[in-house]
Design a protein around this motif. Structure first.
Motif: not given
Length: 399
Positions: A159-163, A284-290, A10-15
């Motif tokens: 599932t979205v990886a924003c971790d 599944a997908l990755c965005i942000g720093d991930a 729940s950083g900026p991308a996830g939240l």
């Protein structure tokens, strides 16, 4: 638990992504391994592109009520003087400024707004440890550990990886980023601020070191830039040596460096610049720093993360709502966001090589580069870095 989408981190991308999807009526479960959003070493700069998004979401007045500071420009002090290197007042109104705001305040605001939506669930103190898969190998959700140590399983269509840059989910998906390296790491710490001290965002450059000072009203959040892997050497010089170095870069706080009494007050940020060439696998997908770890140069990480989230919600939200999301649709996000990622990282790598790396190798007084002096001589040119940093490449909008 079951949801249409499970977002991890729940950083900026996830939240932001979870909020935007829930606004579309999509059931979202968001996993956050910490109990709150309080992290001193998170970025504090909310850029005009993100402020535009908040306006489009009807949150402009809410963000304006938070204890932020509007910064019209960025100044950097060298051994031969202080120069302004970016003038945000030359950008179009109403957001012709940087908003300096602790990231936890920004995240708390988005979380509070998301909590008003029936499809949004935030699980705090819940750490993702693996992905779930069906017999064909498609990702079908996330396995996590709850606050009481009990297992948590969230089954989801997507599932979205924003971790973050050390993403557990990315690792479990078998996706490996291309690493471009960085010449520096950053030590974060606090120094108290007095009313007579300069306000805003300050940069100070000296032989072998750089210091960024972020005004948080009653204290400065400071980032001390050191050579990559150089923390052991800093510690070997002792706290007295470190305090002398800080005082040498920022004489105005020389009487206050004694506030640093323990290495526990310093937080090491290991700088990475990398990106995935493939951002998804089935389910599944990755965005942000991930998906792409950014250098702290320019302070653009939070804003690229938000832009990723906006693009993802706009491109995939309607397909999720209609129940016709296909695996190939996930690649729409990479296609949309790869160009700004590449351009931004390229600019950061040039700055790291030609400015940061040169400063960290120097053992003599540092004079302002010719480009910085040119900005001072022709102030209109200061709109260029302000535009690149503040608006970025291909800014996204909420549809």
């Amino acid at each position: 638990m079951r949801a249409r989408v499970c977002v991890v981190g729940s950083g900026p991308a996830g939240l932001m992504l979870a909020f935007l999807l829930a606004r579309q009526g999509i059931e979202v479960v968001l996993l956050e391994k910490h109990a709150d959003f309080f992290r001193d070493f998170r970025g504090d700069t909310i850029h005009p592109s993100t402020l535009d998004v908040l306006d489009e979401l009807g949150l402009g007045e809410a963000i304006a009520r938070l204890p932020g500071r509007r910064e019209p420009g960025v100044t950097v002090s060298f051994d031969d003087g202080t120069y302004q290197v970016g003038d945000f007042t030359r950008l179009p109104k109403p957001h012709n400024y940087l908003l300096i705001l602790p990231q936890w305040d920004f995240l708390d605001l988005i979380a509070a707004e998301a909590a008003k939506l029936p499809g949004f669930t935030l699980l705090r103190s819940t750490e993702a440890v693996d992905v779930l898969r069906d017999e064909a190998g498609r990702v079908t959700g996330v396995a996590a550990v709850g606050p009481d140590g009990a297992p948590v399983r969230v089954h989801a269509e997507l599932t979205v990886a924003c971790d973050g840059r050390s993403s557990v989910i990315r690792d479990r998906l078998g996706l490996v980023p291309v690493d471009f390296g960085a010449p520096m790491d950053v030590l974060w710490f606090r120094i108290s601020r007095e009313p007579a001290d300069p306000a805003g965002l300050l940069g100070r450059v000296g032989p072998g070191a750089m210091l960024v000072m972020i005004d948080r009203h009653d204290y400065y959040q400071c980032g001390y830039v050191i050579p990559k892997g150089g923390y052991a050497r800093v510690q070997a010089e002792g706290l007295d040596g470190f305090r002398r170095r800080v005082a040498g870069l920022a004489p105005m706080v020389a009487r206050r460096v004694g506030e640093i009494t323990s290495w526990d007050q310093l937080h090491l940020l290991t700088v990475q610049v990398n990106r995935l060439e493939k951002w998804h696998v089935p389910g599944a997908l990755c965005i942000g720093d991930a998906a792409h770890a950014m250098s702290p140069v320019g302070g653009v990480g939070i804003n690229l993360a938000v832009q990723d989230a906006v693009a993802t919600a706009r491109l995939l939200g309607p397909k999720l709502t209609a129940g016709r999301l296909r695996t190939e649709d996930l690649d729409l996000v990479r296609k949309r966001r790869m160009f700004p990622t590449r351009v931004t990282q390229r600019a950061q790598r040039v700055a790291q090589s030609r400015l940061v790396g040169a400063v960290l190798r120097a053992d003599a007084p540092i004079k302002a580069p010719g480009a910085v002096k040119l900005f001072q001589r022709f102030p209109v040119l200061q709109a260029v870095p302000a535009r690149l940093v503040g608006r970025g490449i291909r800014p996204e909008h909420v549809s």
